[in-house]
Design a protein around this motif. Structure first.
Motif, PDB file in Angstrom:
ATOM      1  N   VAL A  56       0.840  -1.206   0.000  1.00 52.69           N
ATOM      2  CA  VAL A  56       0.000   0.000   0.000  1.00 52.69           C
ATOM      3  C   VAL A  56       0.869   1.248   0.000  1.00 52.69           C
ATOM      4  N   VAL A  57       0.646   2.115  -0.973  1.00 48.43           N
ATOM      5  CA  VAL A  57       1.291   3.426  -1.006  1.00 48.43           C
ATOM      6  C   VAL A  57       0.395   4.398  -0.255  1.00 48.43           C
ATOM      7  N   THR A  58       0.968   5.105   0.723  1.00 50.44           N
ATOM      8  CA  THR A  58       0.238   6.139   1.455  1.00 50.44           C
ATOM      9  C   THR A  58       0.949   7.461   1.237  1.00 50.44           C
ATOM     10  N   LEU A  59       0.213   8.455   0.760  1.00 50.54           N
ATOM     11  CA  LEU A  59       0.777   9.760   0.451  1.00 50.54           C
ATOM     12  C   LEU A  59      -0.104  10.843   1.062  1.00 50.54           C
ATOM     13  N   THR A  60       0.473  11.653   1.953  1.00 52.44           N
ATOM     14  CA  THR A  60      -0.248  12.769   2.555  1.00 52.44           C
ATOM     15  C   THR A  60       0.418  14.066   2.127  1.00 52.44           C
ATOM     16  N   PHE A  89      -8.134   2.103  -4.023  1.00 50.88           N
ATOM     17  CA  PHE A  89      -7.805   3.510  -3.873  1.00 50.88           C
ATOM     18  C   PHE A  89      -8.719   4.139  -2.841  1.00 50.88           C
ATOM     19  N   THR A  90      -8.145   4.916  -1.913  1.00 53.78           N
ATOM     20  CA  THR A  90      -8.945   5.669  -0.956  1.00 53.78           C
ATOM     21  C   THR A  90      -8.368   7.076  -0.832  1.00 53.78           C
ATOM     22  N   THR A  91      -9.196   8.007  -0.368  1.00 52.79           N
ATOM     23  CA  THR A  91      -8.757   9.373  -0.133  1.00 52.79           C
ATOM     24  C   THR A  91      -9.497   9.937   1.064  1.00 52.79           C
ATOM     25  N   LEU A  93     -10.503  12.862   1.316  1.00 49.04           N
ATOM     26  CA  LEU A  93     -11.522  13.781   0.802  1.00 49.04           C
ATOM     27  C   LEU A  93     -12.294  13.060  -0.309  1.00 49.04           C
ATOM     28  N   PRO A  94     -13.056  12.022   0.040  1.00 45.20           N
ATOM     29  CA  PRO A  94     -13.664  11.155  -0.979  1.00 45.20           C
ATOM     30  C   PRO A  94     -14.634  11.851  -1.914  1.00 45.20           C
ATOM     31  N   THR A  95     -15.268  12.914  -1.457  1.00 45.72           N
ATOM     32  CA  THR A  95     -16.246  13.578  -2.323  1.00 45.72           C
ATOM     33  C   THR A  95     -15.581  14.570  -3.265  1.00 45.72           C
ATOM     34  N   ARG A  96     -14.275  14.758  -3.116  1.00 42.70           N
ATOM     35  CA  ARG A  96     -13.603  15.759  -3.924  1.00 42.70           C
ATOM     36  C   ARG A  96     -12.533  15.179  -4.851  1.00 42.70           C
ATOM     37  N   PHE A  97     -12.085  13.955  -4.584  1.00 41.64           N
ATOM     38  CA  PHE A  97     -11.052  13.348  -5.414  1.00 41.64           C
ATOM     39  C   PHE A  97     -11.456  11.941  -5.838  1.00 41.64           C
ATOM     40  N   GLU A  98     -11.063  11.591  -7.038  1.00 42.06           N
ATOM     41  CA  GLU A  98     -11.277  10.232  -7.519  1.00 42.06           C
ATOM     42  C   GLU A  98     -10.016   9.785  -8.243  1.00 42.06           C
ATOM     43  N   GLN A  99      -9.804   8.487  -8.310  1.00 41.53           N
ATOM     44  CA  GLN A  99      -8.607   7.977  -8.964  1.00 41.53           C
ATOM     45  C   GLN A  99      -8.601   8.365 -10.435  1.00 41.53           C
ATOM     46  N   GLY A 100      -7.473   8.843 -10.894  1.00 41.11           N
ATOM     47  CA  GLY A 100      -7.342   9.237 -12.291  1.00 41.11           C
ATOM     48  C   GLY A 100      -6.114  10.100 -12.466  1.00 41.11           C
ATOM     49  N   THR A 101      -5.537  10.090 -13.641  1.00 38.63           N
ATOM     50  CA  THR A 101      -4.291  10.817 -13.859  1.00 38.63           C
ATOM     51  C   THR A 101      -4.328  11.658 -15.131  1.00 38.63           C
ATOM     52  N   ASN A 102      -5.516  11.946 -15.641  1.00 40.67           N
ATOM     53  CA  ASN A 102      -5.607  12.669 -16.909  1.00 40.67           C
ATOM     54  C   ASN A 102      -5.021  14.077 -16.839  1.00 40.67           C
ATOM     55  N   SER A 103      -5.085  14.702 -15.668  1.00 38.52           N
ATOM     56  CA  SER A 103      -4.585  16.072 -15.535  1.00 38.52           C
ATOM     57  C   SER A 103      -3.078  16.132 -15.316  1.00 38.52           C
ATOM     58  N   THR A 134      -4.940  12.816   2.154  1.00 39.69           N
ATOM     59  CA  THR A 134      -4.188  11.558   2.227  1.00 39.69           C
ATOM     60  C   THR A 134      -4.759  10.583   1.208  1.00 39.69           C
ATOM     61  N   PHE A 135      -3.886  10.030   0.364  1.00 39.34           N
ATOM     62  CA  PHE A 135      -4.276   9.013  -0.618  1.00 39.34           C
ATOM     63  C   PHE A 135      -3.646   7.681  -0.235  1.00 39.34           C
ATOM     64  N   THR A 136      -4.363   6.591  -0.481  1.00 41.16           N
ATOM     65  CA  THR A 136      -3.758   5.257  -0.381  1.00 41.16           C
ATOM     66  C   THR A 136      -4.050   4.501  -1.669  1.00 41.16           C
ATOM     67  N   PHE A 137      -3.022   3.852  -2.185  1.00 39.57           N
ATOM     68  CA  PHE A 137      -3.133   3.043  -3.399  1.00 39.57           C
ATOM     69  C   PHE A 137      -2.603   1.649  -3.092  1.00 39.57           C
ATOM     70  N   THR A 138      -3.439   0.651  -3.256  1.00 32.23           N
ATOM     71  CA  THR A 138      -2.985  -0.727  -3.094  1.00 32.23           C
ATOM     72  C   THR A 138      -2.490  -1.229  -4.445  1.00 32.23           C
ATOM     73  N   LEU A 139      -1.244  -1.693  -4.467  1.00 28.61           N
ATOM     74  CA  LEU A 139      -0.626  -2.124  -5.718  1.00 28.61           C
ATOM     75  C   LEU A 139      -0.342  -3.614  -5.700  1.00 28.61           C
ATOM     76  N   SER A 140      -0.629  -4.258  -6.815  1.00 25.40           N
ATOM     77  CA  SER A 140      -0.235  -5.653  -6.982  1.00 25.40           C
ATOM     78  C   SER A 140       0.964  -5.691  -7.915  1.00 25.40           C
ATOM     79  N   GLY A 141       1.756  -6.743  -7.826  1.00 22.98           N
ATOM     80  CA  GLY A 141       2.936  -6.840  -8.683  1.00 22.98           C
ATOM     81  C   GLY A 141       4.180  -6.368  -7.969  1.00 22.98           C
ATOM     82  N   ASN A 142       5.132  -5.836  -8.724  1.00 23.19           N
ATOM     83  CA  ASN A 142       6.419  -5.432  -8.174  1.00 23.19           C
ATOM     84  C   ASN A 142       6.796  -4.026  -8.633  1.00 23.19           C
ATOM     85  N   PRO A 143       6.212  -3.003  -8.010  1.00 28.73           N
ATOM     86  CA  PRO A 143       6.573  -1.634  -8.390  1.00 28.73           C
ATOM     87  C   PRO A 143       7.976  -1.278  -7.912  1.00 28.73           C
ATOM     88  N   ASP A 144       8.622  -0.385  -8.635  1.00 27.37           N
ATOM     89  CA  ASP A 144       9.964   0.082  -8.290  1.00 27.37           C
ATOM     90  C   ASP A 144       9.905   1.606  -8.162  1.00 27.37           C
TER      91      ASP A 144
END
Length: 215
Positions: A56-60, A89-91, A93-103, A134-144
């Motif tokens: 799990v990646v946690t970023l505040t 994925f969790t945040t 501020l759930p009503t203000r952010f959603e997972q996505g990277t288009n911006s 604060t964001f949390t991202f659960t990742l599967s596999g082997n990120p570097d």
């Protein structure tokens, strides 16, 4: 008792090693660091904490731009190596952010990116000055995370004369440099001449008064 002390000492060493390993695993991003930069104007963000534990990646992050109109509409981690997928994925501020990277693209941001976008309309629902998320991202596999980047899209925090949005990118612990900073007013030659004339006049008036007193 000695054995108990040795066990405690070993546990402390293991915890310290684990903590440093978790920190090093996210490259050069350091907890509690304030980064300032931008590709069009300067904005600032503070990384309160960043870790990768148990998949799990946690970023505040706090918006510390210092500008009332500054709104972070996208926040993420880019340039992640290895093979992985985001499974959760969790945040805070759930009503203000959603997972996505288009911006988050351009300005030296390298794919792939894991992050979140403000829900529309972006300027209203992003991260405002002095707010924290604060964001949390659960990742599967082997990120570097050896060469990980912090990437932020800031809208509405531009000083006069600059564009309305910027991309703050932290690579190797160094933020990109803003190419359009706060405008500074340079006095025109005529203004400087008038100022000099006024100062000379004030000096002459003072001398005239001194001579009258002496008389």
């Amino acid at each position: 008792m000695k054995m108990f002390g040795r066990v405690l000492g070993s546990a402390a060493v293991l915890l310290a090693v684990s903590a440093s390993a978790a920190r090093a695993d996210l490259g050069s991003l350091v907890n509690g660091t304030k980064y300032c930069g931008g590709n069009t104007f300067q904005t600032c963000a503070t990384v309160n904490s960043v870790s990768f534990v148990g998949g799990v990646v946690t970023l505040t992050v706090t918006n510390t731009s210092g500008k009332a109109g500054s709104v972070f509409t996208a926040i993420g981690l880019a340039n992640i190596g290895g093979t992985f997928a985001v499974t959760n994925f969790t945040t805070s501020l759930p009503t203000r952010f959603e997972q996505g990277t288009n911006s988050l693209s351009g300005a030296g941001i390298i794919s792939p990116v894991i992050g979140a976008n403000a829900q529309s309309p972006p300027p209203a629902n992003g991260l405002h000055n002095l707010e924290t998320v604060t964001f949390t991202f659960t990742l599967s596999g082997n990120p570097d995370f050896t060469n990980v980047q912090l990437a932020i899209h800031d809208q509405g925090g531009a000083p006069e004369g600059c564009e309305s949005s910027t991309k703050l990118v932290v690579t190797g612990g160094v933020a990109n440099t803003a190419v359009c900073g706060p405008t500074t007013t340079v006095p025109e030659p005529m203004t400087m001449s008038l100022l000099a004339t006024g100062l000379v006049g004030m000096g002459g008036m003072g001398a005239f008064k001194r001579r009258r007193r002496a008389a």
